[in-house]
Design an enzyme around this catalytic site. Structure first.
Site, short mmCIF file in Angstrom:
data_model
loop_
_atom_site.label_atom_id
_atom_site.label_comp_id
_atom_site.label_asym_id
_atom_site.label_seq_id
_atom_site.Cartn_x
_atom_site.Cartn_y
_atom_site.Cartn_z
N GLU A 1 -10.71 6.44 4.58
CA GLU A 1 -9.68 5.87 5.44
C GLU A 1 -9.79 6.36 6.89
O GLU A 1 -10.88 6.51 7.43
CB GLU A 1 -8.30 6.11 4.82
CG GLU A 1 -8.18 5.45 3.44
CD GLU A 1 -6.77 5.33 2.95
OE1 GLU A 1 -5.89 4.93 3.72
OE2 GLU A 1 -6.54 5.62 1.76
N ASP B 1 0.86 -1.18 0.00
CA ASP B 1 0.00 0.00 0.00
C ASP B 1 0.90 1.24 0.00
O ASP B 1 2.13 1.13 0.09
CB ASP B 1 -0.95 -0.03 1.21
CG ASP B 1 -2.24 0.74 0.93
OD1 ASP B 1 -2.22 1.71 0.15
OD2 ASP B 1 -3.29 0.37 1.50
#
Length: 508
Positions: A396, A190
């Site tokens: 997020e 990521d």
């Protein structure tokens, strides 16, 4: 491109995954994938970081709306997006190997391996506490479906499993994903995922790099610190701390995907596809997705007196609430920007636009973002009210939320209107929110619209009765946050609305 080519102005914005999970329609999701692939390829991009195949454990998680639901079987079914994005592999395609049908398709990425949706208290990048048996049964399960569809890439999760960071977990990345599941595409970190392996982030980068690459990461997402990466990686290989065989394996996997994707033959944008961006056909698919994603939670105060469908030729109706005329709020996070925006951020139809187009010529539509005292005082002049409230966009970690109350005084707005006018509430949110007893008692109708995207007409299609409600909750709707996390298989399970709940206008 997690719900259409969402960073591009004028592209079709589909409902977020949580809404698509409510449809339970794998074929629809495949068609969404095919449409998204065309719109992304038109912009010259070959790869999307989608789908997120997290199995949701707790709606307090800021990425709740990126999950198709809390049950592994729903997520497995809805992974069909991959066959839309990449094309469907033929029967004889060897399992585990990446597949891409042609120039109208897009490299997909199953994410975030693994357990991202199951963290303790729903914390982003947190810790998933589970036995390997449960991890496999719940969180690994969707990856079997993704690999069977020839998914080209898998992204690693920021999170941990029983305290072990996924970005450095050799057992899960190499022994499970690559060896046991037979994944032959490549594994990508990521964003700055390696930096987060040390405290403070980015310190002792050389060791982070060594641990992650040896654990099985093939491609590293390095947005800024690439000079350091090249220097440290070269040094690690020359010193033998990262074996050359590991480098060869990573390179082989990356090239395998690039060859399958035709990247060397056709590296540039295909301008002949530009007409597909935001085209009528794709918007119709998105409108269908909105219709099928809406979940009817309440229809009338009494069972024998349904409130919906609404009368489209009513004399005068009130449309109000923070979300009635805000395209950005309708689309949610990961739209135009990382966190999303408010207002007319792209081309699309708000709920208010859709209502005005759907009602009769004689119907007067009064719109106020917040209902004024004058309007509420003259409430007897309204046939009914439509109140749209919900969350502002987020993504997020900033979406992590331990309270889950309706923002912007939403509960108060609903109650103020519903005490005076028969009211339909449309909740536009990425997850279940606290529904106060007054909302449940005083409103006539309640619809969970999730985050529907750019095609608001899909909401009007259903509330006015052109189509029936089909959506079923992909997550359990809690009574209070103190109950969380809810487990549909537990004896103590006592939700406000259970997983799979959803009313219809017509008896089934």
């Amino acid at each position: 491109a997690v719900h259409g080519n969402n960073n591009v102005y004028g592209a079709t914005i589909f409902p977020h995954n949580i809404g698509l999970g409510a449809t339970r329609d794998a074929d629809l999701n495949k068609r969404i994938g095919a449409a998204t692939a065309l719109e992304v390829r038109a912009s010259g991009v070959h790869w999307t970081f989608a789908p997120c195949v997290a199995v949701l454990g707790d709606p307090r998680w800021g990425r709740c709306y990126e999950s198709y639901g809390e049950a592994a079987n729903i997520v497995c079914e809805m992974s069909s997006l991959i066959s839309g994005l990449q094309g469907e592999p033929p029967k004889e395609h060897p399992n585990g190997y990446p597949f891409l049908a042609g120039r109208n398709n897009l490299v997909a990425c199953a994410k975030h391996f693994v357990g991202d949706g199951g963290t303790d208290k729903g914390l982003s990048e947190g810790n998933t506490i589970a036995s390997y048996e449960n991890l496999e049964k719940i969180h690994v399960a969707p990856y079997l479906n993704c690999i069977a569809q020839g998914v080209c890439t898998v992204m690693v999760s920021f999170s941990s499993w029983n305290g072990s960071r996924l970005h450095s977990d050799y057992f899960l990345l190499t022994q499970v994903l690559k060896q046991k599941l037979g994944f032959k595409g490549f594994v990508i970190s990521d964003w700055e995922g390696l930096d987060r392996l040390s405290e403070p982030w980015g310190s002792n980068y050389r060791n982070c790099l060594k641990t992650a690459v040896n654990a099985g990461i093939d491609m590293v997402m390095v947005p800024f610190n690439y000079k350091q990466f090249i220097q440290d990686m070269t040094d690690l290989v020359e010193s033998g701390e990262v074996p050359i065989a590991r480098v060869d394996d990573a390179v082989e996997r990356i090239l395998r995907v690039k060859f399958v994707a035709g990247l060397f033959e056709y590296p540039l944008a295909d301008r002949s596809l530009l007409a597909t961006v935001g085209c009528k056909k794709h918007r119709e698919v998105a409108r269908e997705a909105v219709r099928k994603s809406l979940v009817l939670l309440k229809n009338g105060k009494h069972v024998d007196k349904p409130f919906l469908p609404l009368e489209r030729n009513a004399k005068r109706i009130l449309v109000t609430g923070t979300h009635a005329d805000d395209l950005g709020y309708q689309c949610g996070g990961w739209t135009k920007t990382w966190f999303g925006l408010s207002g007319r951020i792209t081309i699309g139809t708000t709920l208010l636009d859709a209502i005005k187009a759907a009602v009769g010529d004689e119907t007067e539509v009064i719109y106020e973002k917040t209902p004024s005292t004058e309007t509420l005082a003259s409430s007897e002049g309204f046939s009914y009210a439509i109140v749209a409230v919900g969350e502002s966009p987020y993504a997020e970690t900033i979406g992590d939320n331990s309270e889950l109350k309706i923002p912007f005084n939403g509960s108060h707005i609903v109650t103020a209107v519903a005490e005076r006018i028969p009211t339909l509430v449309i909740l536009i949110s990425g997850r279940p929110l606290v529904l106060e007893p007054t909302i449940l008692e005083k409103t006539e109708g309640l619809v969970a619209a999730c985050l529907p995207g750019s095609e608001g007409q899909g909401m009007a299609d259903v509330i006015f009765g052109d189509y029936d409600f089909e959506g079923k909750l992909p997550v359990s709707w809690f009574k209070t946050v103190e109950q969380l996390p809810l487990n549909a298989r537990a004896n103590s399970y006592d939700p406000l609305f259970p997983l799979g709940f959803g009313l219809n206008l017509k008896p089934v």
